[in-house]
Design a protein around this motif. Sequence first.
Motif, mmCIF file in Angstrom:
data_model
loop_
_atom_site.group_PDB
_atom_site.id
_atom_site.type_symbol
_atom_site.label_atom_id
_atom_site.label_comp_id
_atom_site.label_asym_id
_atom_site.label_seq_id
_atom_site.Cartn_x
_atom_site.Cartn_y
_atom_site.Cartn_z
ATOM 1 N N GLN A 205 0.813 -1.217 0.000
ATOM 2 C CA GLN A 205 0.000 0.000 0.000
ATOM 3 C C GLN A 205 0.846 1.266 0.000
ATOM 4 O OE1 GLN A 205 -2.340 -0.704 3.521
ATOM 5 N NE2 GLN A 205 -3.862 -1.953 2.448
ATOM 6 N N THR A 206 1.992 1.212 0.694
ATOM 7 C CA THR A 206 2.819 2.421 0.842
ATOM 8 C C THR A 206 3.689 2.677 -0.375
ATOM 9 O OG1 THR A 206 2.880 2.013 3.239
ATOM 10 C CG2 THR A 206 4.461 3.602 2.358
ATOM 11 N N PHE A 207 4.193 1.598 -0.991
ATOM 12 C CA PHE A 207 5.179 1.770 -2.049
ATOM 13 C C PHE A 207 4.751 1.126 -3.374
ATOM 14 C CE2 PHE A 207 7.571 1.701 1.995
ATOM 15 C CZ PHE A 207 8.019 3.026 1.982
ATOM 16 N N ALA A 208 3.436 0.914 -3.531
ATOM 17 C CA ALA A 208 2.918 0.316 -4.761
ATOM 18 C C ALA A 208 3.657 -0.977 -5.095
ATOM 19 C CB ALA A 208 3.022 1.315 -5.925
ATOM 20 N N ALA A 209 3.942 -1.773 -4.059
ATOM 21 C CA ALA A 209 4.616 -3.060 -4.255
ATOM 22 C C ALA A 209 3.592 -4.124 -4.664
ATOM 23 C CB ALA A 209 5.337 -3.471 -2.971
ATOM 24 N N ASP A 210 4.095 -5.285 -5.073
ATOM 25 C CA ASP A 210 3.172 -6.329 -5.544
ATOM 26 C C ASP A 210 3.427 -7.669 -4.859
ATOM 27 O OD1 ASP A 210 5.544 -6.998 -6.778
ATOM 28 O OD2 ASP A 210 4.737 -7.074 -8.815
ATOM 29 N N PHE A 211 3.686 -7.645 -3.558
ATOM 30 C CA PHE A 211 3.757 -8.887 -2.802
ATOM 31 C C PHE A 211 2.439 -9.649 -2.953
ATOM 32 C CE2 PHE A 211 7.211 -6.910 -0.256
ATOM 33 C CZ PHE A 211 8.088 -7.985 -0.163
#
Length: 312
Positions: free
Chosen positions: A218-224
């Motif tokens: 959510q904070t860094f537009a990651a895709d875990f």
Amino acid sequence: MNEFFNDIWRGLNASPKYLQSKYFYDEAGDAIFKEIMECPEYYLTRCELDIFSSQSRELANLITGQIKEFDVVELGPGDCTKSVHLFRELIKQKPDFTYYPIDISKNVITSLYKELPAMVPGLEIQGLNGDYFDMLAKMNNISGRSKVVLFLGSTIGNIPIEENVGFLKALRSYLSPGDLIIIGFDLKKDPKIVLDAYNDKGGITKRFNLNLLTRINQTFAADFDLNLFEHKPVYCEETGACKSYLKSVKEQTVQIADTQIHFKEGEQILMEVSQKYTVEQTNAFAKEAGFLPLQHFYDSKGWFADVLWQTQ
């Protein structure tokens, strides 16, 4: 925000990979941790609540017997389930004190301002949002009174044991001779009891660990992809170290902002260390870090200890 990203980048590019447990505590993490404290397997909160609900009068007497005017500083207060019993005893004895909760979670501080006045009428509160040592430095500029520091919940166990004395010495540097500190230590016990506490049947601890990946998404537009990581706790009875990992179930690459992190199949992220101690270890830590052990308080099962130290 830059510090958060830098810590993530540093941890996930290390070998072995790790993330810092202090980042568990966003609003969602705070709520999940409350669920953990109420689950049957998680004995720590119940044990420490046993101590504070039944022995706070003795503890308050020891404090007021040493110092009359002071500030109570709580590092990582949560919802004050335990410390509220001590505050009520102190209010009865009428020493002059102000309560300074310090927490990295702004949500925690906001909640305490809302809830504590009704729980402990007459309690003076000044919340500080940030890292422990940064806020202790700020507090020293606010007040020059003696301090009673609360560091409960065996939070010290989240620090690698080889770094415990260094942490305590750093904490000591913000205190003055005669100041008091109350630290909660989870004691060594049956390995099954320990491991079950971090691997509850309801999967709450698993959600707590995975929530940090959600926060990074959510904070860094990651895709875990949370479905591609398994929760894996392990406990070493000899060392007393209980470690929680998230294990990648397949080879994968995760995008975080403009960087990529590669995982091999089976590769693990160390999420948290929850160290267990002997009483002898706690006494040795105190002496090496510049504190004098004054009293040990145990729960009825002898599973947990809150220790009162005085700064030398």
